[in-house]
Design a protein around this motif. Structure first.
Motif, mmCIF file in Angstrom:
data_model
loop_
_atom_site.group_PDB
_atom_site.id
_atom_site.type_symbol
_atom_site.label_atom_id
_atom_site.label_comp_id
_atom_site.label_asym_id
_atom_site.label_seq_id
_atom_site.Cartn_x
_atom_site.Cartn_y
_atom_site.Cartn_z
ATOM 1 N N UNK A 75 -23.099 -19.979 -7.455
ATOM 2 C CA UNK A 75 -24.156 -20.220 -6.480
ATOM 3 C C UNK A 75 -25.233 -21.049 -7.165
ATOM 4 N N UNK A 76 -25.767 -22.040 -6.457
ATOM 5 C CA UNK A 76 -26.837 -22.884 -6.995
ATOM 6 C C UNK A 76 -27.959 -22.992 -5.975
ATOM 7 N N UNK A 89 -26.114 -23.578 -2.446
ATOM 8 C CA UNK A 89 -24.725 -24.042 -2.382
ATOM 9 C C UNK A 89 -23.829 -22.971 -2.972
ATOM 10 N N UNK A 90 -22.619 -22.895 -2.448
ATOM 11 C CA UNK A 90 -21.616 -21.982 -2.987
ATOM 12 C C UNK A 90 -20.392 -22.801 -3.380
ATOM 13 N N UNK A 91 -19.968 -22.623 -4.632
ATOM 14 C CA UNK A 91 -18.827 -23.352 -5.170
ATOM 15 C C UNK A 91 -17.755 -22.365 -5.625
ATOM 16 N N UNK A 92 -16.508 -22.777 -5.519
ATOM 17 C CA UNK A 92 -15.393 -21.965 -5.998
ATOM 18 C C UNK A 92 -14.230 -22.883 -6.359
ATOM 19 N N UNK A 93 -13.582 -22.589 -7.473
ATOM 20 C CA UNK A 93 -12.392 -23.331 -7.918
ATOM 21 C C UNK A 93 -12.601 -24.838 -7.917
ATOM 22 N N UNK A 98 -19.848 -24.270 0.791
ATOM 23 C CA UNK A 98 -20.883 -24.378 1.816
ATOM 24 C C UNK A 98 -22.213 -24.780 1.204
ATOM 25 N N UNK A 99 -23.080 -25.307 2.088
ATOM 26 C CA UNK A 99 -24.424 -25.737 1.701
ATOM 27 C C UNK A 99 -25.388 -25.398 2.828
ATOM 28 N N UNK A 100 -26.602 -24.998 2.460
ATOM 29 C CA UNK A 100 -27.696 -24.821 3.426
ATOM 30 C C UNK A 100 -28.951 -25.413 2.804
#
Length: 196
Positions: A75-76, A89-93, A98-100
């Motif tokens: 998460x950033x 932002x949520x990042x994986x692999x 997603x972004x807000x």
């Protein structure tokens, strides 16, 4: 005086890989209020948190987040309170899921989203929008929409920059050094309850 910071949290026990990727090292110096150039802590829920000064900090660059998310969900957040800008932002692999983003310069109700947002987003957005309406909408003295990206990030990690963080795995965050340069706090320490 408002916050201008960026923070990341990675859900992994492999902290050394995070440090190696970012070319940073923890020091023994504590930074209770995240005022150093870079500070961080493990969280009790399995995330590792790093907070850097400046909302465009290198921590939140896409290439860095892509690599970090190979170690675990990432998460950033970027926060610039002087203009009421916030993003999560949520990042994986290796990829962004997603972004807000809220930018008050585009309007009090501005909220741009993309990707597959958490299930809680719709109810959170509706509740906060209603609260903004009650405060006077566009003409209100407060900007509650600013919190929506940050609340989404907090749901995952347990961390929000302007709240007491009870989820730290140690009493206080520690200062991190970057490329051999100490990153000690340059601002005056203040008790948590003082606003000035």
């Amino acid at each position: 005086m408002g916050f201008s910071i960026a923070w990341i949290a990675v859900q992994t026990e492999n902290h050394d890989s995070i440090f190696e990727l970012l070319d940073v090292n923890p020091t023994s110096e504590e930074d209770e209020y995240f005022e150093s150039k870079l500070s961080g802590s493990a969280l009790k829920n399995g995330w590792f948190l790093l907070v850097g000064q400046g909302f465009e900090n290198r921590l939140v660059q896409n290439d860095v987040l892509s690599e970090l998310s190979e170690f675990g969900p990432t998460v950033a957040c970027s926060i610039e309170e002087h203009v009421m800008y916030s993003s999560a932002e949520y990042w994986s692999s290796g990829s962004k899921k997603w972004t807000a983003v809220h930018d008050a310069q585009k309007g009090r109700y501005n909220l741009e989203t993309s990707g597959s947002l958490p299930i809680s987003f719709e109810s959170l957005n509706a509740r906060v929008t209603k609260e903004q309406d009650a405060e006077g909408g566009e003409k209100a003295d407060v900007d509650l929409i600013f919190d929506i990206p940050l609340l989404l990030a907090s749901e995952l990690t347990g961390f929000k920059h302007d709240e007491d963080c009870e989820s730290l795995a140690q009493p206080n965050p520690v200062v991190f050094s970057e490329k051999g340069v100490a990153t000690t706090a340059t601002t005056v320490k203040r008790p948590w309850w003082k606003l000035w």
